[in-house]
Enzyme design. Structure first.
Site, PDB file in Angstrom:
ATOM      1  N   TRP A 186       0.830  -1.201   0.000  1.00  0.00           N
ATOM      2  CA  TRP A 186       0.000   0.000   0.000  1.00  0.00           C
ATOM      3  C   TRP A 186       0.867   1.255   0.000  1.00  0.00           C
ATOM      4  CZ3 TRP A 186      -0.270   4.129   3.363  1.00  0.00           C
ATOM      5  CH2 TRP A 186      -1.357   4.992   3.225  1.00  0.00           C
ATOM      6  N   HIS A 187       2.020   1.185   0.667  1.00  0.00           N
ATOM      7  CA  HIS A 187       2.871   2.362   0.799  1.00  0.00           C
ATOM      8  C   HIS A 187       3.549   2.763  -0.499  1.00  0.00           C
ATOM      9  CE1 HIS A 187       2.398   1.828   5.142  1.00  0.00           C
ATOM     10  NE2 HIS A 187       2.839   3.061   5.253  1.00  0.00           N
ATOM     11  N   GLY A 188       3.749   1.843  -1.402  1.00  0.00           N
ATOM     12  CA  GLY A 188       4.407   2.262  -2.626  1.00  0.00           C
ATOM     13  C   GLY A 188       4.713   1.122  -3.570  1.00  0.00           C
TER      14      GLY A 188
END
Length: 483
Positions: free
Chosen positions: A326-328
């Site tokens: 989700w973060h990247g």
């Protein structure tokens, strides 16, 4: 538009005055103005991506209504899948398309086939897309699980999705909290407004003085890690821990404080995670809204910890890997998530994942015990080590950074890339930790001291330090804007 900009300090009081003194007579007029202000806030970054917010709003508004009017489970689930596929598809295209193409090319290269990344696109990542897509999806999930009834008030729902204080980087709010407040008339509360201004001041301090001031040091060390010894690399990742905390929790404080000015209460997103006694407690205190989202909408539906230990461990691994992704769109984030899964699983297997859930470290004493100091130090070390993956540009850089820590054990003093005294930054971090320890029992009241004189001294120190440490040459955008 960012919170720490001149534009925002013109925008905020203007919207505040109009909101309470011009559009306050009718709820629909107030919500319409709130929606217009939120779209203006986002549109000043890039107006083209307002269409994505509007589209996501329309889809989940109608999905929820269709879930509600159908009693047959199969049909309800189909509509839920419309929300999931649309929002994940939107997120996947803008955030992960090039990642999957490049990973596919790399896989074929490992097998001996040379391919070119001719399918990659020059796609701009819309700011906040990871946050508002999750927020609208949670609404559809809650309606599906019959935790709330869908609203027929599209205007209020659109204001809920685009609410400008938390639109770009959260907290990721559930409709049961935020939408319910937007649907009801709000009245101005002087004490809450003052409380909001205090949170805004504290958030700006953490962003400007803590995060922005040590940012150039972190950038220099991570960019040139191959030239520095272990002592400097440890310093770099330790300072990054404080940078990302000051940056992201600072944003959350400003968002919560700004919301208070408009009669809206947002959930707490950070609860002094640096004082956590194990990794499980850390995740109960860091980015709380995201941790809560994954627990409610992924972990529990997978079975949570209700089944066997093996299935529970599987679910934990899924949660952390998905959280990392989700973060990247980078393997570094997946490794970061996997690292946290490996750190969390022993705590879970020992049955210690919930023992600190409702407690504060050293709750009834001024100082922590030696055991608590050891627990805090170990947890901070584990979390900080994981951030080597989080901050590095590639997996190669991350492992290169780690290799240097364990192979070049020499020591040398570090010189600030701009020539400033490093001792000032060490003192700053120490004083910041001490102050956070003093206020650790209430994350929403950073200046809750009985003495008015002491409070005004703190205000003066904070304002002066912001003037002293402010540097116009430093990139002032928030780290989580890239997610």
């Amino acid at each position: 538009m960012v919170f720490n900009s001149l534009e925002f300090f013109i925008f905020l009081p203007t919207v505040f005055v109009l909101y309470w003194f011009v559009f306050n007579k009718h709820l629909k007029a107030q919500n319409l103005f709130l929606l217009a202000s939120s779209y203006l806030f986002y549109g000043l970054w890039d107006w083209r991506f307002l269409s994505l917010i509007l589209l996501s709003t329309i889809v989940d508004y109608y999905v929820a209504i269709n879930i509600d009017i159908n009693s047959e489970k199969k049909i309800r689930k189909r509509w839920l899948w419309v929300s999931v596929i649309f929002n994940i598809g939107l997120l996947g295209f803008f955030k992960y398309y090039n990642f999957f193409v490049d990973s596919w090319v790399d896989l074929f290269s490992l097998l001996g086939y040379q391919m070119k990344s001719t399918w990659t696109l020059q796609v701009i990542l819309p700011v906040g897309i990871s946050f508002y897509t999750f927020q609208t999806m949670s609404y559809s999930f809650d309606v599906y699980y019959k935790k709330l009834k869908p609203t027929r008030d599209f205007l209020s729902f659109a204001a809920f999705v685009s609410f400008f204080p938390q639109l770009v980087a959260g907290p990721i709010e559930r409709a049961s909290n935020l939408l319910s407040q937007i649907l009801n008339k709000r009245t101005f509360n002087y004490d809450e407004a003052v409380s909001g201004l205090k949170l805004i001041l504290w958030g700006l301090f953490k962003k400007v003085v803590i995060a922005d001031s040590i940012g150039p040091i972190v950038d220099d060390i991570f960019s040139n890690y191959s030239t520095y010894p272990a002592s400097t690399l440890i310093l770099g990742v330790t300072l990054f821990s404080f940078q990302v905390y000051g940056d992201f929790s600072g944003y959350s404080d400003i968002a919560i404080g700004t919301s208070k000015l408009f009669g809206v209460e947002l959930m707490s997103n950070f609860k002094f995670p640096n004082f956590s006694r194990n990794v499980a407690e850390y995740w109960q205190r860091w980015h709380v809204s995201l941790s809560t989202w994954f627990r409610h909408y992924v972990y529990i539906p997978l079975g949570g910890s209700r089944g066997s230990k093996l299935k529970s461990v599987r679910n934990i691994c899924i949660i952390f890997l998905v959280s990392g992704f989700w973060h990247g769109a980078n393997w570094t984030f997946i490794f970061w998530g996997g690292f946290h899964a490996l750190a969390f699983i022993p705590v879970f297997l020992m049955g210690r994942n919930a023992i600190y859930k409702d407690s504060v470290v050293a709750e009834n004493s001024i100082l922590p015990s030696l055991t608590e100091i050891g627990q805090i130090f170990l947890t901070f070390t584990i979390v900080t080590f994981s951030r080597i993956f989080f901050r590095s540009n590639s997996i190669t850089d991350a492992f290169g950074y780690i290799d240097r820590i364990f192979t070049d054990l020499s020591y040398s003093s570090y010189n600030h890339p701009m020539g400033y005294r490093m001792m000032d930054y060490y003192i700053l971090i120490i004083l910041f930790v001490i102050y956070e320890w003093m206020i650790r029992k209430d994350e929403r009241s950073p200046f809750k001291f009985k003495s008015k004189i002491f409070r005004f001294i703190i205000y003066a120190i904070i304002i002066l330090s912001m003037l002293l440490f402010y540097d116009s040459s430093i990139d002032r955008s928030f780290i989580y804007f890239q997610f």
